[in-house]
Design an enzyme around this catalytic site. Structure first.
Site, PDB file in Angstrom:
ATOM      1  N   CYS A  69     101.880  38.432   6.843  1.00 49.13           N
ATOM      2  CA  CYS A  69     100.712  38.313   7.721  1.00 49.13           C
ATOM      3  C   CYS A  69     100.913  37.149   8.673  1.00 49.13           C
ATOM      4  O   CYS A  69     100.387  37.135   9.779  1.00 49.13           O
ATOM      5  CB  CYS A  69      99.453  38.111   6.886  1.00 49.13           C
ATOM      6  SG  CYS A  69      99.574  36.731   5.743  1.00 49.13           S
ATOM      7  N   LYS A 100      92.788  45.344  -8.161  1.00 48.74           N
ATOM      8  CA  LYS A 100      93.319  46.643  -7.712  1.00 48.74           C
ATOM      9  C   LYS A 100      94.494  46.297  -6.800  1.00 48.74           C
ATOM     10  O   LYS A 100      94.313  45.946  -5.648  1.00 48.74           O
ATOM     11  CB  LYS A 100      92.236  47.398  -6.947  1.00 48.74           C
ATOM     12  CG  LYS A 100      92.380  48.905  -6.925  1.00 48.74           C
ATOM     13  CD  LYS A 100      93.654  49.445  -6.342  1.00 48.74           C
ATOM     14  CE  LYS A 100      93.691  49.409  -4.823  1.00 48.74           C
ATOM     15  NZ  LYS A 100      95.011  49.821  -4.300  1.00 48.74           N
ATOM     16  N   GLU A 132      91.019  38.658   4.068  1.00 46.00           N
ATOM     17  CA  GLU A 132      92.267  38.063   4.571  1.00 46.00           C
ATOM     18  C   GLU A 132      93.022  39.189   5.246  1.00 46.00           C
ATOM     19  O   GLU A 132      93.634  40.027   4.576  1.00 46.00           O
ATOM     20  CB  GLU A 132      93.096  37.487   3.414  1.00 46.00           C
ATOM     21  CG  GLU A 132      92.470  36.304   2.698  1.00 46.00           C
ATOM     22  CD  GLU A 132      92.584  35.009   3.498  1.00 46.00           C
ATOM     23  OE1 GLU A 132      93.037  35.051   4.657  1.00 46.00           O
ATOM     24  OE2 GLU A 132      92.210  33.962   2.956  1.00 46.00           O
ATOM     25  N   GLU A 145      99.708  44.470  15.514  1.00 44.24           N
ATOM     26  CA  GLU A 145     100.574  43.934  14.463  1.00 44.24           C
ATOM     27  C   GLU A 145     101.752  44.889  14.255  1.00 44.24           C
ATOM     28  O   GLU A 145     101.555  46.070  13.977  1.00 44.24           O
ATOM     29  CB  GLU A 145      99.775  43.789  13.162  1.00 44.24           C
ATOM     30  CG  GLU A 145     100.484  42.980  12.113  1.00 44.24           C
ATOM     31  CD  GLU A 145      99.644  42.816  10.845  1.00 44.24           C
ATOM     32  OE1 GLU A 145      98.974  43.778  10.437  1.00 44.24           O
ATOM     33  OE2 GLU A 145      99.676  41.710  10.269  1.00 44.24           O
TER      34      GLU A 145
HETATM   35  P1  NAD Z   1      96.175  48.057   3.559  1.00 43.37           P
HETATM   36  O1  NAD Z   1      94.966  47.648   4.287  1.00 43.37           O
HETATM   37  O2  NAD Z   1      96.762  49.379   3.843  1.00 43.37           O
HETATM   38  O3  NAD Z   1      95.908  48.024   1.972  1.00 43.37           O
HETATM   39  C1  NAD Z   1      95.485  46.865   1.309  1.00 43.37           C
HETATM   40  C2  NAD Z   1      94.824  47.261   0.007  1.00 43.37           C
HETATM   41  O4  NAD Z   1      93.599  47.945   0.278  1.00 43.37           O
HETATM   42  C3  NAD Z   1      95.641  48.190  -0.869  1.00 43.37           C
HETATM   43  O5  NAD Z   1      95.512  47.794  -2.201  1.00 43.37           O
HETATM   44  C4  NAD Z   1      94.983  49.542  -0.636  1.00 43.37           C
HETATM   45  O6  NAD Z   1      95.151  50.450  -1.696  1.00 43.37           O
HETATM   46  C5  NAD Z   1      93.530  49.129  -0.488  1.00 43.37           C
HETATM   47  N1  NAD Z   1      92.679  50.083   0.222  1.00 43.37           N
HETATM   48  C6  NAD Z   1      93.017  50.972   1.178  1.00 43.37           C
HETATM   49  N2  NAD Z   1      91.908  51.642   1.606  1.00 43.37           N
HETATM   50  C7  NAD Z   1      90.863  51.165   0.905  1.00 43.37           C
HETATM   51  C8  NAD Z   1      89.454  51.445   0.895  1.00 43.37           C
HETATM   52  N3  NAD Z   1      88.911  52.346   1.715  1.00 43.37           N
HETATM   53  N4  NAD Z   1      88.662  50.743   0.054  1.00 43.37           N
HETATM   54  C9  NAD Z   1      89.187  49.810  -0.761  1.00 43.37           C
HETATM   55  N5  NAD Z   1      90.508  49.515  -0.814  1.00 43.37           N
HETATM   56  C10 NAD Z   1      91.343  50.174   0.027  1.00 43.37           C
HETATM   57  O7  NAD Z   1      97.244  46.888   3.779  1.00 43.37           O
HETATM   58  P2  NAD Z   1      98.758  46.845   3.295  1.00 43.37           P
HETATM   59  O8  NAD Z   1      99.567  47.789   4.128  1.00 43.37           O
HETATM   60  O9  NAD Z   1      98.834  46.948   1.824  1.00 43.37           O
HETATM   61  O10 NAD Z   1      99.142  45.337   3.667  1.00 43.37           O
HETATM   62  C11 NAD Z   1      99.587  44.951   4.929  1.00 43.37           C
HETATM   63  C12 NAD Z   1      98.460  44.320   5.721  1.00 43.37           C
HETATM   64  O11 NAD Z   1      97.894  43.225   4.998  1.00 43.37           O
HETATM   65  C13 NAD Z   1      98.927  43.716   7.029  1.00 43.37           C
HETATM   66  O12 NAD Z   1      97.986  43.989   8.031  1.00 43.37           O
HETATM   67  C14 NAD Z   1      98.983  42.234   6.736  1.00 43.37           C
HETATM   68  O13 NAD Z   1      98.872  41.403   7.862  1.00 43.37           O
HETATM   69  C15 NAD Z   1      97.813  42.078   5.827  1.00 43.37           C
HETATM   70  N6  NAD Z   1      97.960  40.866   5.031  1.00 43.37           N
HETATM   71  C16 NAD Z   1      97.120  39.819   5.280  1.00 43.37           C
HETATM   72  C17 NAD Z   1      97.282  38.632   4.568  1.00 43.37           C
HETATM   73  C18 NAD Z   1      96.390  37.452   4.805  1.00 43.37           C
HETATM   74  O14 NAD Z   1      96.397  36.568   3.952  1.00 43.37           O
HETATM   75  N7  NAD Z   1      95.637  37.360   5.871  1.00 43.37           N
HETATM   76  C19 NAD Z   1      98.283  38.537   3.619  1.00 43.37           C
HETATM   77  C20 NAD Z   1      99.123  39.632   3.399  1.00 43.37           C
HETATM   78  C21 NAD Z   1      98.944  40.798   4.106  1.00 43.37           C
END
Ligand code: NAD
Length: 523
Positions: free
Chosen positions: A276, A169, A242, A374
Site C-alpha cells: 500500500c 477474516k 486502511e 493504484e
Molecule cells: P480487497 O479489498 O480485494 O480485499 C481485502 C479483504 O476484504 C479480503 O479479505 C477480502 O476477502 C475482503 N472483502 C472483499 N469484499 C468484501 C465485502 N464485500 N465485505 C467484507 N469483506 C470483503 O484487497 P486486497 O486485494 O486483498 O488487498 C490489496 C489492497 O489493499 C490494495 O488496494 C492495497 O493498497 C490495500 N492495502 C492497504 C493497506 C493500508 O494499510 N492502508 C495495507 C495493505 C494493503
C-alpha cells in the site's frame, strides 16, 4: 435445514504464486459459522478483559518469544503463499510483528491505564475526573493478502492487549499464514475463543460485519472499503479503514541521484510493488531528470526476479493473474499516451505464471491511469517538475493520501515540504519503511482511509473512551441546581466575571457579587 447445520458451499484455494500449485483448499465460513465464532468470542471476552493488561502482556511476551524461535518457518510459509522473497518476509512481516509486540510490551500498560482529568472551571473544583479505556468487546479484522502476517498480527495484538476478543477474516489468498498466526497465539496462551480465524471470501467478510461485532478494522482496496463503510453505516459500526495508496516520491534538485534512485527502485519494487506504501509516482526535478531515469533503468535491469525461496531473488511473483492484467492495462494505457519504457514492460513467462519484469517509465503525465489509479505492481513511472510548488501540486493531485516521500540533502527543506503534502505519513529520504516503525501511526487521508493502526493511536482505536467523574462532596447540593431567581442570576453573573473578566478589579467585584451563592437555598 436449520442455520446451525447449514454449511457453506463456496471454496477458496491457497496457491503458491511462484509455481501455480495449490497448497490447500478451504471451505468458506458461512454466515452461521461466522456468527458462532463471534458468539464464542463474546462469551469469553469479559474474562479476558478482567485478566488485566499485565497478564495479557505476558502472553504477548510469550508469543514474541515463540515467533522469534519460529521466524524461519513463518517467513517460509509467507513466501510460499504470498510470493515475496524470504528475506522480505523476515524483515517486513516477522520483524515488524516482533517489534510491534516489543512496543506493546513496553508501552501498553502505561497507555491503557486510567488518566486523571484536572478541572479548570472553578465551579467544578470539587470533582475528580478520569479517562477510562474500555475494550470495545469483539473486534473484527478483515485483512488483505499483500502483508498476510504483519497486518493482521499487529492489529490483533493491540486489540487483544486492550482486552478485546478478535475474529479475523483473512484474505482468501492467504488463509494458511493466518492459521499459522492463530496457532502461535494459541500456543502462547491466548484462549482459543479470544483469537479466531474464519477463512473465507468477501461474503464471509460481509457476514462478519453483520455478526454483531463491536468494531471493524479493515485493510484492503478503496472499492471494498467503500462497500464496507456502507454496510457499517447501517449498523453504526465503528470502523478503521486502511485503504489503497498512490504514494508520490519527490526528488528535489539537491538530492543525491545515486541514493535517491536506489530508494526509488526499492520503494517501487519491494514486494513486487504490491505494498500500500509503494512508490507509485516519482517526481524528479528537471535538472536531474535524465540522469535519474537512466540510473533507475540500469538498476531495474540488474534486479533478480524469481521464486522468493531462492535467497538471491529480489523480486518475486505477483499474487495472481488478475493483478498482472491490471499492471498490463496500466502499461498499455501509458504507452498509448506517449510513455517511454526504459526497463521491463513485459511478463516473464519463463519464470512461472505470475512474474512481471521491474519496469521503469519516463515521459508520464497525469492523464495516464498509471499516475492516477493504484497499479500495485513493479512499475516506477517518473515525471519531471520545475519547482517545489509544482512538485507539491502534483503530489497532492490524487484521490489518495496514504504516504509520500521527499528526497533532499537539506532536511529543513524536506521537513517544510513534508508539511505541505496531503498524506497520513511523509518520510524524508526514505519510503515504505514507516510501516516498520512501531511507534508511528499508520493510516491515510482522503480515499486512503479513516483512522489509524500501529503505535499509540492504533491502540487508542481498540478502546472506548469512558469519562468517569466523581464528586468529592456528596453531601452538598450543587450551586447550579434549582432554585433560580434574581439573586441567583446576579451571583452567577458575578461568578462569570470572577473567572473570565480581563481586569483584576472586575474580577474582584465578581467575587464579591458571587459570594452569596453559598448561602442561597437549593431545592
Ligand atoms: P480487497 O479489498 O480485494 O480485499 C481485502 C479483504 O476484504 C479480503 O479479505 C477480502 O476477502 C475482503 N472483502 C472483499 N469484499 C468484501 C465485502 N464485500 N465485505 C467484507 N469483506 C470483503 O484487497 P486486497 O486485494 O486483498 O488487498 C490489496 C489492497 O489493499 C490494495 O488496494 C492495497 O493498497 C490495500 N492495502 C492497504 C493497506 C493500508 O494499510 N492502508 C495495507 C495493505 C494493503
Amino acid at each position: 435445514m436449520s442455520t446451525e447445520v447449514q454449511i457453506s458451499l463456496r471454496t477458496i484455494a491457497s496457491i503458491n504464486p511462484a509455481k501455480g500449485e495449490i497448497l490447500r483448499e478451504f471451505q468458506c465460513a458461512g454466515e452461521a459459522e461466522v456468527h458462532a465464532a463471534v458468539d464464542r468470542a463474546y462469551a469469553a471476552q469479559s474474562e479476558w478483559s478482567q485478566l488485566g493488561v499485565r497478564r495479557r502482556i505476558s502472553i504477548l511476551r510469550e508469543f514474541q518469544r515463540l515467533l522469534q524461535e519460529k521466524k524461519s518457518d513463518v517467513a517460509r510459509l509467507i513466501t510460499r503463499e504470498a510470493g515475496k522473497p524470504y528475506v522480505e518476509a523476515l524483515l517486513t512481516e516477522v520483524m515488524v510483528v516482533l517489534d510491534a509486540a516489543r512496543f506493546l510490551i513496553e508501552n501498553a500498560y502505561r497507555l491503557l491505564r486510567d488518566e486523571p482529568v484536572p478541572h479548570g472551571n472553578l465551579a467544578m473544583k470539587t470533582k475528580a475526573g478520569r479517562i477510562v479505556r474500555e475494550p470495545h468487546g469483539v473486534i473484527g479484522i478483515i485483512s488483505p493478502w499483500n502483508y498476510p502476517f504483519s497486518i493482521p498480527a499487529t492489529e490483533a495484538m493491540s486489540a487483544m492487549v486492550a482486552g478485546n476478543a478478535v475474529v479475523l477474516k483473512p484474505s482468501e489468498f492467504t488463509s494458511l499464514v493466518a492459521l499459522e498466526l492463530e496457532k502461535l497465539l494459541h500456543t502462547a496462551g491466548t484462549p482459543k475463543e479470544i483469537f479466531q480465524v474464519i477463512p473465507g471470501d468477501g461474503a464471509t467478510g460481509a457476514a462478519l460485519i453483520d455478526s454483531g461485532i463491536n468494531k471493524l478494522i479493515f485493510t484492503g482496496s478503496v472499492a471494498t472499503g467503500k462497500k464496507i463503510a456502507q454496510a457499517a453505516a447501517g449498523r453504526l459500526l465503528p470502523v478503521v479503514l486502511e485503504l489503497g495508496g498512490k504514494d508520490p516520491m519527490i526528488v528535489l534538485d539537491d538530492a543525491d541521484v545515486e541514493v535517491a534512485s536506489s530508494g526509488a527502485i526499492w520503494g517501487a519494487f519491494v514486494n513486487a510493488g504490491q505494498a500500500c506504501l509503494s512508490v507509485e509516482r516519482c517526481y524528479v526535478h528537471r535538472s536531474l531528470y535524465e540522469p535519474f531515469v537512466a540510473v533507475c533503468a540500469r538498476k531495474a535491469k540488474q534486479l533478480r526476479v524469481g521464486d522468493g525461496m531462492n535467497q538471491e531473488t529480489e523480486i518475486g511473483p505477483l499474487i495472481h493473474e488478475r493483478q498482472l492484467r491490471n499492471v498490463e492495462a496500466h502499461l498499455e494505457d501509458a504507452v498509448s499516451r506517449g510513455a517511454r519504457v526504459l526497463a521491463g514492460g513485459t511478463r516473464l513467462r519463463g519464470l512461472g505464471p505470475n512474474f512481471y519484469a521491474p519496469t521503469v517509465l519516463a515521459n508520464v503525465n497525469h492523464e495516464m491511469r498509471i499516475m492516477r489509479e493504484e497499479t500495485f505492481g513493479p512499475v516506477l513511472p517518473i515525471m519531471a517538475f520545475d519547482d517545489d510548488d509544482e512538485a507539491v501540486r502534483l503530489a497532492n493531485d490524487s484521490e489518495y493520501g496514504l504516504a509520500a516521500s521527499v528526497w533532499t540533502q537539506d532536511r529543513t527543506r524536506g521537513d517544510a515540504l513534508a508539511r505541505r503534502i496531503h498524506a497520513g505519513t511523509v518520510m524524508v529520504n526514505d519510503s515504505v519503511s514507516c510501516f516498520g516503525i512501531s511507534e508511528a501511526p499508520h493510516g491515510g487521508v482522503k480515499a486512503s482511509g479513516i483512522g489509524r493502526t500501529h503505535g499509540r493511536f492504533g491502540l487508542e482505536e481498540m478502546v472506548r473512551i469512558k469519562y468517569v467523574d466523581s464528586d468529592r462532596m456528596p453531601g452538598v447540593k450543587k450551586i447550579w441546581w434549582y432554585a433560580y431567581g434574581a439573586a441567583f442570576t446576579r451571583q452567577m453573573e458575578g461568578f462569570l466575571d470572577l473567572q473570565f473578566a480581563r481586569g483584576l478589579r472586575q474580577r474582584l467585584r465578581g467575587l464579591v457579587r458571587s459570594a452569596g451563592v453559598f448561602r442561597g437555598k437549593k431545592l
